[in-house]
Enzyme design. Structure first.
Site, PDB file in Angstrom:
ATOM      1  N   TRP A 118       0.816  -1.225   0.000  1.00  6.76           N
ATOM      2  CA  TRP A 118       0.000   0.000   0.000  1.00  6.76           C
ATOM      3  C   TRP A 118       0.840   1.260   0.000  1.00  6.76           C
ATOM      4  CZ3 TRP A 118      -4.313  -0.954  -2.049  1.00  6.76           C
ATOM      5  CH2 TRP A 118      -4.918  -2.187  -1.854  1.00  6.76           C
ATOM      6  N   ASP A 184      -1.192   6.413   6.549  1.00  8.00           N
ATOM      7  CA  ASP A 184      -2.371   5.638   6.150  1.00  8.00           C
ATOM      8  C   ASP A 184      -2.685   4.658   7.274  1.00  8.00           C
ATOM      9  OD1 ASP A 184      -4.131   3.809   5.094  1.00  8.00           O
ATOM     10  OD2 ASP A 184      -2.923   3.279   3.340  1.00  8.00           O
ATOM     11  N   LYS A 208     -12.486  -1.466   7.451  1.00 10.17           N
ATOM     12  CA  LYS A 208     -11.820  -2.504   8.244  1.00 10.17           C
ATOM     13  C   LYS A 208     -12.182  -2.345   9.723  1.00 10.17           C
ATOM     14  CE  LYS A 208      -8.435  -2.044   4.718  1.00 10.17           C
ATOM     15  NZ  LYS A 208      -8.573  -3.264   3.938  1.00 10.17           N
TER      16      LYS A 208
HETATM   17  N1  PMP Z   1      -4.368   1.365   2.414  1.00  5.00           N
HETATM   18  C1  PMP Z   1      -4.423   0.210   3.087  1.00  5.00           C
HETATM   19  C2  PMP Z   1      -3.552   0.030   4.288  1.00  5.00           C
HETATM   20  C3  PMP Z   1      -5.283  -0.800   2.671  1.00  5.00           C
HETATM   21  O1  PMP Z   1      -5.332  -1.956   3.344  1.00  5.00           O
HETATM   22  C4  PMP Z   1      -6.099  -0.593   1.536  1.00  5.00           C
HETATM   23  C5  PMP Z   1      -7.092  -1.618   1.048  1.00  5.00           C
HETATM   24  N2  PMP Z   1      -7.130  -2.798   1.608  1.00  5.00           N
HETATM   25  C6  PMP Z   1      -5.984   0.613   0.847  1.00  5.00           C
HETATM   26  C7  PMP Z   1      -5.124   1.583   1.325  1.00  5.00           C
HETATM   27  C8  PMP Z   1      -6.807   0.880  -0.367  1.00  5.00           C
HETATM   28  O2  PMP Z   1      -8.113   1.107   0.011  1.00  5.00           O
HETATM   29  P1  PMP Z   1      -9.306   1.222  -1.024  1.00  5.00           P
HETATM   30  O3  PMP Z   1      -9.505  -0.120  -1.615  1.00  5.00           O
HETATM   31  O4  PMP Z   1     -10.423   1.673  -0.140  1.00  5.00           O
HETATM   32  O5  PMP Z   1      -8.932   2.242  -2.025  1.00  5.00           O
END
Ligand code: PMP
Length: 377
Positions: A118, A184, A208
């Site tokens: 990520w 994040d 989450k």
């Molecule tokens: N950051 C993290 C730490 C994630 O786990 C995720 C998705 N699992 C995202 C960003 C991306 O999120 P989204 O699918 O809502 O764009």
């Protein structure tokens, strides 16, 4: 009688629910789902559901402000921080962060710590708007928190507090010598105490630990508002949305409502301190089972940065047949969501706030039994 029927209906609906270890969207607390079910037809006697409500109505203003206030209280967010609710998910924020902040300094550079999928994606996205400098030696495996050297001229320092795929979590906040930190927290917000005042921006997709998909929370220090590049879309412009109390356009009304309920549940559970205690117990149970398995189960992540929320592990050094069997058997034991992310394989158990100690014990008991039955093979 109606009330009794309604209660029976709820119990019936709840029976047969699985133990859900999904990485996100993930398990929601049962009291939240029950409340939604009750309020679905007629929210608070207003004669309509939240799904049908104007985002400009007094009722919705109450829902939105309640969610903000709950979050402020739970995380002890200082007064000089704004809370905004946006759409576009965590990935939307990878762009939004850069568009809103990378021009804070003339060089348009930002420092990125890359510890998994990520943060790697976030750095790649930021490259569209400026220069994303990776501030540590490159590594092909995401199993540790690297030593970093930060740059004073960076507009911000970025990292992912918990890498959902690789299971790498920061325990300490890096010392960036005053450069604003953007983090994040999509997969660990509200799971452990955090000193918000150390951050410039915290963002988190809700799906989450704090709700369902469709809404992303941004907590931003006020002095970082108003620095966006001119081409930043208004819907992702932090100042525009903060000034409009997240109502520049129609927000994810239902997502905000669900988040509000999850936050209320979290407060009634005992807030972040109790959630943290429970999360420590859960993750200790699972990591101990891995550590005490004589290598039958293994987690590749360094002990000092193993995630409390997402626990990736392999069976017998990555024995594909055995891992498949593990997933089939857990499925028939009513446990789901244990397949590792498609990019890494193996097994992953996500132990978000709504997962109970009993549910974790169920998994750990199964793991011990599975090991006994299969380790001699
Ligand atoms: N950051 C993290 C730490 C994630 O786990 C995720 C998705 N699992 C995202 C960003 C991306 O999120 P989204 O699918 O809502 O764009």
């Amino acid at each position: 009688m109606d009330c009794l029927n309604q209660r029976n209906g709820l119990l019936k609906a709840a029976a047969g629910r699985k133990v859900n270890f999904n990485a996100g969207p993930s398990k929601l607390p049962l009291p939240v789902l029950e409340r939604v079910q009750v309020e679905m037809m007629n929210f608070d006697g207003k004669g309509l559901s939240v799904l049908e409500m104007s985002h400009r109505s007094t009722e919705f203003a109450g829902i939105l402000n309640d969610a903000k206030n709950s979050l402020r209280t739970l995380l002890d967010i200082p007064d000089n921080y704004k809370i905004i609710f946006l759409q576009g998910g965590g990935c939307g924020q990878f762009s939004a962060v850069a568009m809103n902040l990378i021009a804070r300094k003339p060089g348009r550079t930002a420092d990125y710590i890359v510890t998994g999928t990520w943060s790697a994606k976030a750095a790649k996205e930021a490259e569209k708007y400026g220069k994303a400098r990776i501030v540590h030696p490159k590594s092909d495996t995401y199993t540790k928190i690297p030593q970093c050297t930060f740059n004073e001229d960076a507009s911000y320092v970025y990292y992912c507090a918990n890498e959902t795929v690789h299971g790498v979590e920061f325990v300490d906040v890096p010392d960036t010598k005053g450069v604003p930190i953007v983090t994040d927290m999509s997969s660990n917000i509200l799971s452990r105490p955090v000193d918000v005042s150390k951050f410039g921006v915290i963002f988190a997709g809700a799906q989450k630990n704090i709700g369902c998909a469709g809404v992303t929370v941004v907590i931003i220090r006020e002095d970082l508002l108003g620095l966006a590049v001119p081409e930043c879309p208004s819907v992702l412009n932090y100042k525009t949305q903060a000034d409009a109390n997240s109502l520049f356009n129609t927000p994810s009304c239902f997502g905000i409502y669900i988040m509000g309920l999850v936050l209320k549940w979290a407060s009634s559970f005992g807030g972040v301190s109790r959630l943290y205690k429970q999360n420590c117990i859960k993750s200790d149970l699972l990591y101990s089972a891995i550590n005490n398995s004589n290598g039958f189960y293994s987690c590749p992540v360094d002990e000092n940065c193993r995630s409390m929320m997402n626990v990736p592990f392999r069976i017998n050094g990555g024995d594909a047949a055995l891992e498949k069997k593990f997933l089939e058997e857990t499925d028939s034991e009513n446990m789901m969501g244990l397949k590792g992310h498609r990019s890494v394989g193996g097994i992953r158990a996500s132990l978000y706030n709504s997962i109970t100690i009993e549910e974790t014990e169920q998994l750990v008991d199964f793991m011990k039994d599975f090991q006994q039955r299969n380790c001699a093979l």
